[in-house]
Design an enzyme around this catalytic site. Sequence first.
Site, PDB file in Angstrom:
ATOM      1  CG  HIS A   1      -2.030  -1.035   1.109  1.00 52.94           C
ATOM      2  ND1 HIS A   1      -1.984  -2.218   1.803  1.00 52.94           N
ATOM      3  CD2 HIS A   1      -3.161  -1.052   0.366  1.00 52.94           C
ATOM      4  CE1 HIS A   1      -3.067  -2.931   1.523  1.00 52.94           C
ATOM      5  NE2 HIS A   1      -3.791  -2.250   0.652  1.00 52.94           N
ATOM      6  CG  ASN A   2       3.976   1.158  -2.363  1.00 51.65           C
ATOM      7  OD1 ASN A   2       3.455   1.201  -3.476  1.00 51.65           O
ATOM      8  ND2 ASN A   2       4.749   0.157  -1.981  1.00 51.65           N
TER       9      ASN A   2
END
Length: 486
Positions: free
Chosen positions: A214-215
Amino acid sequence: MEVCYQLPVLPLDRPVPKHVLSRRGAISFSSSSSLFGCPDPRQLSQRRGAISYDSSDQTALYIRMLGDVRVRSRVGFETERGGSHPYLYVDFRILHSRPESVGPVSARKIRRLLSFQRSLHSSRFFQGVPPQNPLYILDDDYTGQAKCMLEKVGSWNFDIFLFDRLTNGNSLVSLTFHLFKLYGLTEIFHLDMVKLRSFLVMVQEDYRSRNPYHNAVHAADVTQAMHCYLKEPKLAKSLTSWDILLGLLAASTHDLDHPGVNQPFLIKTNHYLATLYKNTSVLENHHWRSAVGLLRESGLFAHLPLEDRLRIERELGSLILATDISRQNEYLLQFRTHLDREDLCLDDAGHRHFILQMALKCADICNPCRTWELSKHWSEKVTEEFFHQGDIEKKHNLDVSPLCDSQTQTIENIQMGFMTFVVKPLFVEWARFSDTRLSQTMLGYLALNKAGWKGMVQEHASSGDDTDPTLEEADSDILPQESQVL
């Protein structure tokens, strides 16, 4: 493109260090001077940002903390009002202590650096002479191979990892800015280019780069997938510029400031976000509110009427909240019902918004529908994030969340279960709605990738691995728990 940025003359006790690192949209400083000494340097994380002057106080310098700069000051640290990012307040009257120094800096020498991207035009700008091509610096960011890749941004085989490397880790900014221009949104909504770039930089910086999955690269990947869906014939001829604007904004901000753990983890650790949002769509509410905060801070839509700004924020929230995959069955049932009744009318604004919700949901979990190389890379990253959470839970004697225990779960079984019970049902219905070559391609890759994971399970079993081949069909009862991680 490399640009040597020239800072205005500052009445500091020491000159600006020679070691100045320039990167797109930012500037980094390093100094060994004892002048910059902080009681607790750890309170200032490495940040990246811009420098500006307060016109009402020409003795103060404000440094916007957005990324990779570590700045220490004996003067103090102030929290920014109304935002999540801090300002470092440096008072020239304290720092300016050289005996040979002259009086205060004249107003003529004080400039506001609106954007480091426009630094080459700054002298002409502050003299009141408009630049001949105000987009020159911004456009020139797309050079070489990155520019060639953007020409094929609508290809389903677009390699977002390669693009991120070519843009020096700025894939989300570069791709989203390009799409805004491609759709003509900057002209239609009269968006200020510098504000748009500033907003996108803040969005990219608010994604936590330490998260394996989750970047900002995931956000860029989802944005590229959303672009592919917006180009589908049914949508292309029906969606308005307003819909496209919301779709791209939602895709780029849908996981903003994701902590790298799932909602159950936040609840059982009594995290303040769980309390704030009453244990309901905790992460999605946080992503939405964070996005709204950056929109207001950047002033991207400040020129629009208040009613339109509030509508953007409200509909953006509706799209982001739809990505709560724990509500997958709710949205899937509604989608299937519409398709069975054949009552979807894209002339209706409400129906168009619902299709945008479904498109964003597809884009968010489309990794298993990519080529094997891309899909496998994403699978490894999300599994690493799952297992990292499980390690934290073990360390603090908490119950390990489903699919987060590296000793009992395998990447193959996690992915096959996810594909079977979450991804395939959604994309089958999407193919019913939009029966195109892209939809069939995605379903084809999904089948091939599932077969690839199954083959790896069988290979491990035949080689004496401890992996149990009977687990290749995951238990559907645990998928809703797993899905909350995404």
